[in-house]
Design a protein around this motif. Structure first.
Motif, short mmCIF file in Angstrom:
data_model
loop_
_atom_site.label_atom_id
_atom_site.label_comp_id
_atom_site.label_asym_id
_atom_site.label_seq_id
_atom_site.Cartn_x
_atom_site.Cartn_y
_atom_site.Cartn_z
N TYR A 130 0.72 -1.17 -0.11
CA TYR A 130 -0.13 0.04 0.09
C TYR A 130 0.96 1.26 -0.30
CZ TYR A 130 -4.15 -2.53 0.62
OH TYR A 130 -5.53 -3.53 0.54
N TRP A 164 -9.66 0.83 -9.35
CA TRP A 164 -10.20 0.48 -7.98
C TRP A 164 -8.87 0.22 -6.91
CZ3 TRP A 164 -9.56 -4.01 -5.20
CH2 TRP A 164 -10.22 -4.12 -4.06
N LYS A 202 -7.70 3.45 -6.22
CA LYS A 202 -8.57 3.96 -5.16
C LYS A 202 -8.17 3.78 -3.56
CE LYS A 202 -12.79 3.63 -6.58
NZ LYS A 202 -14.03 3.81 -6.42
N ASN A 203 -8.06 2.42 -3.59
CA ASN A 203 -7.71 1.63 -2.47
C ASN A 203 -6.32 1.85 -1.96
OD1 ASN A 203 -10.18 0.09 -1.52
ND2 ASN A 203 -10.26 -0.11 -3.71
N ASN A 204 -5.48 2.96 -2.48
CA ASN A 204 -4.11 2.96 -2.17
C ASN A 204 -3.23 2.01 -2.41
OD1 ASN A 204 -5.13 5.69 -1.31
ND2 ASN A 204 -5.80 4.62 0.51
N GLU A 224 -15.01 -5.22 -2.68
CA GLU A 224 -15.65 -3.97 -2.09
C GLU A 224 -16.31 -4.20 -0.89
OE1 GLU A 224 -17.38 -1.15 -4.97
OE2 GLU A 224 -15.84 -1.29 -6.10
N ASN A 228 -14.07 -5.18 1.87
CA ASN A 228 -13.28 -3.93 2.18
C ASN A 228 -14.28 -3.07 3.05
OD1 ASN A 228 -12.54 -0.92 1.24
ND2 ASN A 228 -10.91 -2.09 1.76
N LYS A 229 -15.41 -2.94 2.55
CA LYS A 229 -16.30 -2.12 3.57
C LYS A 229 -17.19 -2.95 4.65
CE LYS A 229 -16.95 1.13 -0.39
NZ LYS A 229 -15.98 2.04 0.29
N LEU A 235 -5.20 -7.40 0.81
CA LEU A 235 -6.30 -6.10 0.87
C LEU A 235 -6.91 -6.15 2.03
CD1 LEU A 235 -8.64 -7.39 -2.14
CD2 LEU A 235 -6.76 -5.29 -2.02
N GLU A 290 -12.03 -2.97 6.67
CA GLU A 290 -12.39 -1.90 7.50
C GLU A 290 -12.87 -2.75 8.95
OE1 GLU A 290 -15.62 0.56 6.50
OE2 GLU A 290 -14.50 1.30 4.78
#
Length: 548
Positions: A96, A197, A200-202, A247, A250-251, A544, A547
């Protein structure tokens, strides 16, 4: 020698001590699985022709050397995976970046880079290759033959839209060209979206660069983008579905608590379910695993999601089941029995343990004398599409067939295993690959029977020199290589203890499993092409973040 064995013993003890039991179990399992495929490859006699008969494609008897080889490769694989663990630990904090500045222009830049790199393929083979399955879809789209779901109805309707536009403006040729342009743009946009994507997710810009180069330069990406068959649109939809599952993880599924997130999910599962006949199974099992993963929230924040999604899946099942049956557009029963038929035929050909009653039942489906003449271990079509094969009798005696199949299995378990391995060899053997249903950038000649469809090499037309021989691969890559890359990614995910991330692999993994249950021929990368398309994702999933 003793010193080497002692060091190896210490290494294994330390490795067992420092890792969880579940990880060690799957690590040993993967080592055994990989070693088994190598030994089986060594025992396999294969003449590089899927239409080879029983005497040309078979397994030799196992020897003591093979057993020793198996043990040695298992240990070596275990050590190699341990080295991968060491590398993972070193790069864990480098995956990352600090924080990438999100800008939509980044997507369009990647999209243009990919398209520019694909131009040689597009201009050399325009409007792309047509395969035999696609010829039938085009025939159905034109109304020349009856609509059948053997080639997904949604794909045929999609083709029909572009064909109608082409015919109204000019010709069938224009319709195919418009479809190719649409498919190429859809594939490039999907690949660019995935890169965006990651951005966006660094994810590190180094990895993003590598992924962009993979999509731009690895020839199996543009070659499939211009191959006009059902598998490309299906894999585009499936890859977008997999990214969305990433996603969700991730969320922590918070996006499924909102109506917009639910709508996005049901749109994606619609296209996955209707663009290929195993799509509905992929959607059902993946959704089930999502429900199990977030089971504590099903009656709270995810209640609307689960109700709407189950309703959608039931509707898909009704359409593909009772509605298609009523319209008589579903595929025949034999289409789902490829491997089972091959196993029964194998025992017939080798004259295994079969009772007279069982032989009589098989004779009612297809004369056993004919089976012995036409059976090929790597493809069921020679039996299934033979003029003497009684599809009606098989369809009317489904339960009896399953009963006879099971009885013969009990009587000949080794033969069934051999038949299964031979009929799926291209999906588990990393050293075996053919160009059967691999790629098809060349126009399928019989497509011209439908109308004046012509392939144009614009580079040759304008610059005399053609790139055709440079762009077409001279050696096929085994599907199994991409499988083992995915399995390694899954193993490293367990090593990282990011168990929820395993859910991201599920659609591709279930795709592979469904193909291994009913595949009609031993070599066909297009059936599991999603493993190629998601290769960069397979390697990034273990890292990955989730959260809290």
């Amino acid at each position: 020698m003793n010193s080497l064995l002692n060091n190896l013993q210490i290494f294994v003890k330390n490795n067992l001590k420092n890792n969880s039991k579940i990880y060690i179990f799957f690590k040993v399992l993967l080592s055994i699985l990989f070693s088994s495929t190598i030994v089986l490859d060594k025992l396999l006699v294969f003449n590089e022709n899927i239409f080879g008969d029983f005497t040309q494609i078979y397994f030799q008897k196992i020897t003591l050397i093979d057993i020793i080889t198996f043990i040695a490769i298992t240990i070596t694989t275990y050590i190699v995976i341990s080295i991968v663990e060491f590398i993972v630990d070193r790069i864990n904090n480098k995956v990352y970046a600090k924080k990438n500045k999100v800008n939509i222009y980044f997507f369009f830049i990647i999209f243009l880079i990919i398209l520019i790199c694909w131009l040689p393929y597009i201009l050399t083979f325009f409007p792309g290759g047509i395969y035999s399955d696609t010829r039938e879809s085009i025939s159905q789209a034109l109304g020349y033959s009856k609509l059948k779901n053997h080639h997904p109805i949604l794909y045929t309707l999609l083709l029909r839209i572009f064909i109608i536009i082409g015919l109204k403006i000019s010709s069938l040729q224009l319709g195919i060209e418009l479809f190719t342009i649409f498919q190429v743009f859809a594939m490039a946009a999907t690949c660019a979206y995935f890169v965006y994507w990651l951005y966006k997710n660094n994810v590190s810009k180094k990895y993003i660069t590598i992924v962009t180069l993979f999509f731009s330069l690895f020839r199996l990406i543009p070659l499939y983008a211009i191959s006009i068959w059902k598998d490309t649109p299906f894999c585009i939809a499936l890859f977008l579905y997999i990214i969305y599952i990433a996603e969700i993880i991730n969320k922590d599924a918070k996006n499924l608590e909102k109506l917009g997130g639910i709508i996005k999910y049901i749109i994606l599962i619609f296209f996955v379910a209707f663009l290929r006949n195993n799509g509905l199974y992929i959607v059902i099992f993946t959704t089930l695993i999502i429900a199990i993963t977030y089971r504590k929230r099903l009656l709270k924040g995810l209640k609307e999601f689960i109700i709407i999604t189950i309703t959608q899946i039931i509707l898909c099942g009704i359409i593909q089941g009772p509605v298609y049956n009523y319209k008589k557009i579903n595929t025949g029963f034999a289409e789902n029995l490829g491997i089972l038929l091959q196993q029964v035929c194998y025992v017939v050909v080798e004259e295994g343990n079969i009772t007279d009653e069982q032989l009589q039942f098989i004779n009612n489906i297809c004369d056993t004398k004919i089976i012995k003449q036409i059976y090929n271990p790597c493809i069921v079509d020679t039996v299934k599409f033979n003029k003497n094969f009684n599809h009606t009798y098989l369809a009317e005696h489904k339960s009896e067939f399953i009963k006879v199949w099971f009885e013969i299995f009990i009587q000949n378990p080794k033969s069934y295993i051999k038949a299964y391995l031979l009929n799926t060899v291209g999906f588990w053997d990393i050293n075996k690959a053919t160009f059967d249903a691999y790629i098809n950038p060349k126009m399928w000649q019989n497509a011209r029977q439908l109308g004046p469809i012509v392939q144009k090499d614009y580079i040759q037309i304008h610059f005399v020199l053609s790139l055709e021989d440079v762009l077409i691969p001279n050696r096929a890559i085994s599907s199994a290589i991409f499988l083992f890359i995915m399995l390694l990614g899954m193993l490293i995910t367990i090593y990282q203890k990011k168990y929820k991330n395993l859910l991201i692999y599920m659609p591709a993994f279930i795709t592979y499993i469904t193909i291994m249950i009913a595949v009609p021929l031993a070599f066909s990368l297009r059936y599991v092409y999603i493993l190629v398309l998601m290769l960069p994702l397979s390697l990034i999933i273990p890292f990955l973040k989730q959260e809290k």
